[in-house]
Design a protein around this motif. Structure first.
Motif, mmCIF file in Angstrom:
data_model
loop_
_atom_site.group_PDB
_atom_site.id
_atom_site.type_symbol
_atom_site.label_atom_id
_atom_site.label_comp_id
_atom_site.label_asym_id
_atom_site.label_seq_id
_atom_site.Cartn_x
_atom_site.Cartn_y
_atom_site.Cartn_z
ATOM 1 N N ILE A 1 0.839 -1.187 0.000
ATOM 2 C CA ILE A 1 0.000 0.000 0.000
ATOM 3 C C ILE A 1 0.881 1.247 0.000
ATOM 4 N N THR A 2 0.479 2.247 -0.759
ATOM 5 C CA THR A 2 1.221 3.504 -0.833
ATOM 6 C C THR A 2 1.435 4.091 0.561
ATOM 7 N N SER A 3 2.635 4.577 0.837
ATOM 8 C CA SER A 3 2.996 5.022 2.187
ATOM 9 C C SER A 3 2.065 6.095 2.742
ATOM 10 N N LEU A 4 1.569 6.991 1.893
ATOM 11 C CA LEU A 4 0.694 8.055 2.360
ATOM 12 C C LEU A 4 -0.709 7.564 2.719
ATOM 13 N N LEU A 5 -0.970 6.287 2.484
ATOM 14 C CA LEU A 5 -2.284 5.716 2.788
ATOM 15 C C LEU A 5 -2.196 4.558 3.774
ATOM 16 N N GLN A 6 -1.049 4.375 4.395
ATOM 17 C CA GLN A 6 -0.854 3.264 5.329
ATOM 18 C C GLN A 6 -1.395 3.579 6.718
ATOM 19 N N THR A 7 -1.883 2.551 7.397
ATOM 20 C CA THR A 7 -2.255 2.704 8.803
ATOM 21 C C THR A 7 -0.987 2.638 9.653
ATOM 22 N N ARG A 8 -1.115 3.028 10.886
ATOM 23 C CA ARG A 8 0.027 2.976 11.801
ATOM 24 C C ARG A 8 0.523 1.543 11.987
ATOM 25 N N ASP A 9 -0.402 0.594 12.162
ATOM 26 C CA ASP A 9 -0.012 -0.802 12.387
ATOM 27 C C ASP A 9 0.631 -1.413 11.147
ATOM 28 N N TYR A 10 0.099 -1.099 9.999
ATOM 29 C CA TYR A 10 0.673 -1.604 8.744
ATOM 30 C C TYR A 10 2.087 -1.055 8.563
ATOM 31 N N ALA A 11 2.256 0.232 8.804
ATOM 32 C CA ALA A 11 3.580 0.856 8.683
ATOM 33 C C ALA A 11 4.559 0.255 9.684
ATOM 34 N N MET A 12 4.089 -0.024 10.903
ATOM 35 C CA MET A 12 4.964 -0.619 11.908
ATOM 36 C C MET A 12 5.396 -2.018 11.497
ATOM 37 N N ALA A 13 4.487 -2.768 10.887
ATOM 38 C CA ALA A 13 4.827 -4.110 10.417
ATOM 39 C C ALA A 13 5.913 -4.045 9.346
ATOM 40 N N ILE A 14 5.854 -3.030 8.490
ATOM 41 C CA ILE A 14 6.880 -2.847 7.466
ATOM 42 C C ILE A 14 8.215 -2.492 8.105
ATOM 43 N N MET A 15 8.183 -1.594 9.085
ATOM 44 C CA MET A 15 9.420 -1.196 9.764
ATOM 45 C C MET A 15 10.069 -2.395 10.462
ATOM 46 N N ASN A 16 9.283 -3.183 11.117
ATOM 47 C CA ASN A 16 9.824 -4.332 11.852
ATOM 48 C C ASN A 16 10.319 -5.427 10.926
ATOM 49 N N GLY A 17 9.603 -5.623 9.817
ATOM 50 C CA GLY A 17 9.990 -6.684 8.894
ATOM 51 C C GLY A 17 11.089 -6.286 7.937
ATOM 52 N N GLY A 18 11.083 -5.043 7.519
ATOM 53 C CA GLY A 18 12.051 -4.605 6.530
ATOM 54 C C GLY A 18 13.400 -4.235 7.106
ATOM 55 N N ALA A 19 13.439 -3.857 8.357
ATOM 56 C CA ALA A 19 14.705 -3.456 8.985
ATOM 57 C C ALA A 19 14.722 -3.963 10.420
ATOM 58 N N PRO A 20 14.928 -5.291 10.602
ATOM 59 C CA PRO A 20 14.888 -5.869 11.940
ATOM 60 C C PRO A 20 15.933 -5.314 12.903
ATOM 61 N N SER A 21 16.959 -4.645 12.355
ATOM 62 C CA SER A 21 18.007 -4.082 13.215
ATOM 63 C C SER A 21 17.562 -2.774 13.878
ATOM 64 N N ILE A 22 16.455 -2.182 13.399
ATOM 65 C CA ILE A 22 15.976 -0.932 13.971
ATOM 66 C C ILE A 22 15.353 -1.188 15.337
ATOM 67 N N ARG A 23 15.752 -0.411 16.317
ATOM 68 C CA ARG A 23 15.194 -0.552 17.652
ATOM 69 C C ARG A 23 13.736 -0.140 17.658
ATOM 70 N N LEU A 24 12.976 -0.696 18.597
ATOM 71 C CA LEU A 24 11.545 -0.456 18.650
ATOM 72 C C LEU A 24 11.226 1.026 18.766
ATOM 73 N N ALA A 25 11.975 1.741 19.609
ATOM 74 C CA ALA A 25 11.718 3.172 19.795
ATOM 75 C C ALA A 25 11.916 3.942 18.496
ATOM 76 N N GLU A 26 12.959 3.573 17.741
ATOM 77 C CA GLU A 26 13.205 4.253 16.474
ATOM 78 C C GLU A 26 12.135 3.882 15.452
ATOM 79 N N ALA A 27 11.697 2.633 15.462
ATOM 80 C CA ALA A 27 10.628 2.208 14.547
ATOM 81 C C ALA A 27 9.376 3.038 14.788
ATOM 82 N N HIS A 28 9.046 3.272 16.045
ATOM 83 C CA HIS A 28 7.879 4.088 16.376
ATOM 84 C C HIS A 28 8.065 5.516 15.868
ATOM 85 N N ARG A 29 9.270 6.036 15.980
ATOM 86 C CA ARG A 29 9.540 7.394 15.507
ATOM 87 C C ARG A 29 9.428 7.477 13.989
#
Length: 286
Positions: free
Chosen positions: A118-146
């Motif tokens: 889904i286009t980034s400007l139309l993503q939900t918060r949970d969908y975007a978080m799933a992408i952050m966690n799956g696409g860059a597992p090295s990113i810390r949770l706090a940074e993923a939220h940011r």
């Protein structure tokens, strides 16, 4: 029209360079005339360096701008110097990504092609978080939220007094890829349907079904074509791949992306058909 320090600085630089080249003045000569260097002039013209009001006045005199034009240039300089909303997040992103945020914030329109998601400007918060966690597992949770916070902040351009016009083509695979699990994906598709209904005049979502024939964007990366209100500003392309991002300003390459987007639109369902497919897939996942 939405304002952005990045776009103001870009327009200022373009106007200075166009006048300098029109008068056949080299950047070396322009720099010497105001007591600076060629690299400083180039930095201003590229929108990457700031210039003081006094130095801009000197440069404008060298380049023979009239009084009204100088006032416009000084207004652009002031706008370019303002603090941007993305400044507090600058440590998390490289300079090119930050430049894109600036151009997106000041754009009038976006034509997007989103491959497999889904286009980034139309993503939900949970969908975007799933992408952050799956696409860059090295990113810390706090940074993923940011990072998700930044994505939600970018979405504010869809509303307000001067909303951006977004025309996005999404592949059917983007609707069927269960990012974050079924619950997250169902909520994402419902959100997409809601946004289509909420923004009928400025949002156009088109889906390319699996039944569509080959087109140039198939197998390609996600990209965004940015258009600006000022006739002085050309379109830009932002491209995203697995490992790189790229801000493209070469006219021939931009033309290729524009043609690819137009072709994808030709193979996509119409507005009603696209909405129907989104709703259908959402129900299948429930």
């Amino acid at each position: 029209m939405a304002t952005s320090p990045s776009v103001a600085g870009w327009e200022l630089g373009l106007r200075l360079r166009e006048r300098r080249e029109l008068l056949d003045v080299t950047s070396v000569s322009a720099g010497k005339a105001i007591g600076t260097s060629q690299s400083y002039i180039s930095g201003i013209e590229n929108g990457k360096l700031k210039i003081s009001a006094a130095k801009l006045a000197e440069l404008a005199a060298v380049l023979e701008f009239d009084k009204a034009e100088v006032e416009e240039l000084q207004a652009l300089r002031e706008a370019a110097g303002k603090r941007a909303w993305w400044s507090p997040y600058s440590a998390m992103f490289n300079s090119e990504v930050l430049r894109y945020f600036g151009f997106e914030a000041g754009a009038e329109s976006i034509r997007a092609y989103s491959a497999g998601m889904i286009t980034s400007l139309l993503q939900t918060r949970d969908y975007a978080m799933a992408i952050m966690n799956g696409g860059a597992p090295s990113i810390r949770l706090a940074e993923a939220h940011r990072r998700v916070e930044v994505r939600m902040k970018r979405q504010e351009r869809l509303e307000g007094e001067d909303p951006i016009r977004l025309t996005t083509v999404i592949t059917e695979s983007g609707l069927r890829q269960v990012v974050g699990g079924r619950e997250v994906m169902v909520a994402q598709l419902k959100h997409l349907v809601a946004r289509i209904h909420q923004l009928p005049d400025t949002l156009d979502v088109r889906i390319v079904p699996f039944s569509a024939d080959y087109h140039n964007a198939i197998g390609g990366s996600t990209f965004y074509l940015l258009g600006f209100a000022s006739s002085r500003l050309p379109d830009l392309v932002w491209q995203e791949t697995v490992s790189t991002t790229d801000l493209i300003d070469q006219p021939m390459r931009i033309r290729e992306y524009s043609l690819a987007h137009s072709q994808a639109m030709d193979f996509a369902l119409d507005r009603v058909g696209s909405l129907g497919l989104i709703e259908q897939i959402g129900k299948e996942l429930e």
